[in-house]
Scaffold this motif. Structure first.
Motif, mmCIF file in Angstrom:
data_model
loop_
_atom_site.group_PDB
_atom_site.id
_atom_site.type_symbol
_atom_site.label_atom_id
_atom_site.label_comp_id
_atom_site.label_asym_id
_atom_site.label_seq_id
_atom_site.Cartn_x
_atom_site.Cartn_y
_atom_site.Cartn_z
ATOM 1 N N GLU A 87 1.068 22.942 24.972
ATOM 2 C CA GLU A 87 1.212 21.491 24.872
ATOM 3 C C GLU A 87 0.560 20.785 26.064
ATOM 4 O O GLU A 87 -0.054 19.731 25.921
ATOM 5 C CB GLU A 87 2.693 21.108 24.717
ATOM 6 C CG GLU A 87 3.152 21.397 23.289
ATOM 7 C CD GLU A 87 4.652 21.262 23.055
ATOM 8 O OE1 GLU A 87 5.055 21.379 21.886
ATOM 9 O OE2 GLU A 87 5.414 21.063 24.030
ATOM 10 N N GLU A 88 0.659 21.386 27.263
ATOM 11 C CA GLU A 88 0.005 20.784 28.440
ATOM 12 C C GLU A 88 -1.519 20.807 28.249
ATOM 13 O O GLU A 88 -2.209 19.858 28.608
ATOM 14 C CB GLU A 88 0.364 21.522 29.741
ATOM 15 C CG GLU A 88 1.846 21.754 30.020
ATOM 16 C CD GLU A 88 2.722 20.521 30.090
ATOM 17 O OE1 GLU A 88 2.314 19.431 29.659
ATOM 18 O OE2 GLU A 88 3.865 20.659 30.571
ATOM 19 N N GLN A 89 -2.019 21.895 27.643
ATOM 20 C CA GLN A 89 -3.466 21.961 27.373
ATOM 21 C C GLN A 89 -3.876 20.849 26.404
ATOM 22 O O GLN A 89 -4.913 20.207 26.574
ATOM 23 C CB GLN A 89 -3.829 23.338 26.793
ATOM 24 C CG GLN A 89 -5.316 23.511 26.524
ATOM 25 C CD GLN A 89 -6.148 23.439 27.802
ATOM 26 O OE1 GLN A 89 -5.967 24.254 28.688
ATOM 27 N NE2 GLN A 89 -7.045 22.456 27.894
ATOM 28 N N ALA A 137 8.215 20.509 38.449
ATOM 29 C CA ALA A 137 6.888 19.975 38.105
ATOM 30 C C ALA A 137 6.987 18.928 36.998
ATOM 31 O O ALA A 137 6.314 17.895 37.040
ATOM 32 C CB ALA A 137 5.973 21.118 37.675
ATOM 33 N N GLU A 138 7.836 19.182 36.008
ATOM 34 C CA GLU A 138 7.992 18.208 34.911
ATOM 35 C C GLU A 138 8.552 16.897 35.458
ATOM 36 O O GLU A 138 8.128 15.818 35.055
ATOM 37 C CB GLU A 138 8.934 18.748 33.822
ATOM 38 C CG GLU A 138 8.399 19.939 33.049
ATOM 39 C CD GLU A 138 7.234 19.597 32.124
ATOM 40 O OE1 GLU A 138 6.889 18.410 31.964
ATOM 41 O OE2 GLU A 138 6.655 20.543 31.576
ATOM 42 N N ARG A 139 9.509 17.013 36.378
ATOM 43 C CA ARG A 139 10.126 15.786 36.916
ATOM 44 C C ARG A 139 9.104 14.990 37.744
ATOM 45 O O ARG A 139 9.120 13.758 37.735
ATOM 46 C CB ARG A 139 11.376 16.131 37.729
ATOM 47 C CG ARG A 139 12.526 16.594 36.827
ATOM 48 C CD ARG A 139 13.691 17.129 37.614
ATOM 49 N NE ARG A 139 14.287 16.110 38.465
ATOM 50 C CZ ARG A 139 15.245 15.273 38.080
ATOM 51 N NH1 ARG A 139 15.706 15.330 36.852
ATOM 52 N NH2 ARG A 139 15.744 14.385 38.904
ATOM 53 N N THR A 169 6.730 13.788 25.756
ATOM 54 C CA THR A 169 6.730 15.259 25.654
ATOM 55 C C THR A 169 7.205 15.884 26.964
ATOM 56 O O THR A 169 7.928 16.883 26.949
ATOM 57 C CB THR A 169 5.326 15.788 25.301
ATOM 58 O OG1 THR A 169 4.808 15.000 24.242
ATOM 59 C CG2 THR A 169 5.371 17.231 24.870
ATOM 60 N N GLU A 170 6.792 15.306 28.102
ATOM 61 C CA GLU A 170 7.236 15.871 29.389
ATOM 62 C C GLU A 170 8.765 15.759 29.508
ATOM 63 O O GLU A 170 9.423 16.656 30.045
ATOM 64 C CB GLU A 170 6.578 15.167 30.588
ATOM 65 C CG GLU A 170 5.063 14.995 30.544
ATOM 66 C CD GLU A 170 4.259 16.255 30.290
ATOM 67 O OE1 GLU A 170 4.842 17.327 30.079
ATOM 68 O OE2 GLU A 170 3.020 16.145 30.289
ATOM 69 N N GLU A 171 9.311 14.678 28.974
ATOM 70 C CA GLU A 171 10.772 14.533 29.013
ATOM 71 C C GLU A 171 11.440 15.604 28.154
ATOM 72 O O GLU A 171 12.467 16.163 28.532
ATOM 73 C CB GLU A 171 11.164 13.114 28.578
ATOM 74 C CG GLU A 171 10.837 12.095 29.675
ATOM 75 C CD GLU A 171 11.081 10.644 29.275
ATOM 76 O OE1 GLU A 171 11.005 9.787 30.164
ATOM 77 O OE2 GLU A 171 11.330 10.379 28.086
ATOM 78 N N GLU A 172 10.828 15.900 27.022
ATOM 79 C CA GLU A 172 11.351 16.985 26.166
ATOM 80 C C GLU A 172 11.250 18.323 26.909
ATOM 81 O O GLU A 172 12.184 19.132 26.865
ATOM 82 C CB GLU A 172 10.530 17.086 24.874
ATOM 83 C CG GLU A 172 10.942 16.094 23.806
ATOM 84 C CD GLU A 172 9.983 16.136 22.615
ATOM 85 O OE1 GLU A 172 9.829 15.087 21.976
ATOM 86 O OE2 GLU A 172 9.381 17.206 22.352
ATOM 87 N N HIS A 173 10.122 18.552 27.588
ATOM 88 C CA HIS A 173 9.951 19.799 28.348
ATOM 89 C C HIS A 173 11.058 19.936 29.394
ATOM 90 O O HIS A 173 11.646 21.004 29.547
ATOM 91 C CB HIS A 173 8.590 19.815 29.067
ATOM 92 C CG HIS A 173 7.430 20.010 28.148
ATOM 93 N ND1 HIS A 173 6.121 19.880 28.569
ATOM 94 C CD2 HIS A 173 7.373 20.328 26.826
ATOM 95 C CE1 HIS A 173 5.310 20.117 27.538
ATOM 96 N NE2 HIS A 173 6.043 20.372 26.485
ATOM 97 N N ALA A 174 11.303 18.849 30.120
ATOM 98 C CA ALA A 174 12.328 18.890 31.172
ATOM 99 C C ALA A 174 13.690 19.220 30.564
ATOM 100 O O ALA A 174 14.458 20.018 31.112
ATOM 101 C CB ALA A 174 12.374 17.553 31.918
HETATM 102 FE FE LIG Z 1 5.300 19.247 30.458
#
Ligand SMILES: [Fe+2]
Ligand SMILES: [Fe+2]
Length: 189
Positions: A87-89, A137-139, A169-174
């Motif tokens: 997803e980051e890619q 890193a996500e935060r 998406t980053e919030e979901e990752h966190a």
């Molecule tokens: Fe992320």
């Protein structure tokens, strides 16, 4: 006597449309960037390149964690790392595309990548350490993307929408990582 004249207003409206079309033709080589673009293009491209570096560093860190995950809980966690890496890619690709639309060039030079990135590349010695580093890193990404979104404001709604979509998406990752830590019995301290 009123100066209002429907004919005149209609005329100036038509003139505006013609003027907008003329400018669009004149700067046709600028692609998606018209004279109506209100952002500071150079700054927006620089800021997006920093977000691009952040996404690439996060991709590399998650991929490292995916390959290095070991222990009793490794398989499920590794799958999460791999999904995040991909997803980051995807985020990196979307940001690079937008940079090109703005007439810039995506900075994919490995030299200085870690310096341009907001988030860090930390390898982590154990599964728990890896998850914690990813959460940190996500935060960081959540904070800095929030700032980028506020900076873009109404001046570049397309880049802002893109960054908002990535932020979600980053919030979901966190949240995924926090849940993983909880399920592994770590309080995250
Ligand atoms: Fe992320
Ligand atoms: Fe991302």
């Amino acid at each position: 006597m009123s100066t209002f004249s429907p004919d005149r207003d209609k005329h100036s409206f038509v003139t505006d449309i013609q003027e907008i079309r003329r400018r669009a033709r004149e700067h046709i080589l600028n692609g998606a960037v018209t004279e109506g673009y209100r952002g500071d293009r150079e700054t927006v491209i620089r800021v997006l390149n920093e977000a691009l570096a952040t996404e690439i560093v996060c991709t590399l860190r998650y991929r490292r964690h995916y390959f290095m995950a070991s222990g009793i809980h490794a398989q499920a966690v590794a799958q999460e790392f791999l999904q995040h890496a991909n997803e980051e890619q995807g985020h990196a690709d979307l940001i690079a595309e937008r940079i090109v639309q703005l007439g810039g060039a995506p900075d994919l030079n490995p030299q200085g990548l870690a310096t341009r990135s907001h988030a860090e590349y930390v390898e982590g010695d154990s599964l728990i350490e890896m998850i914690k580093e990813d959460l940190v890193a996500e935060r960081i990404a959540i904070d800095s993307y929030g700032e980028i979104i506020r900076y873009l404001g109404a001046n570049d709604p397309t880049s802002r929408r893109l960054m908002e979509q990535i932020l979600a998406t980053e919030e979901e990752h966190a949240e995924d990582l926090r849940t993983l830590l909880e399920s592994l019995g770590s309080d995250g301290v």
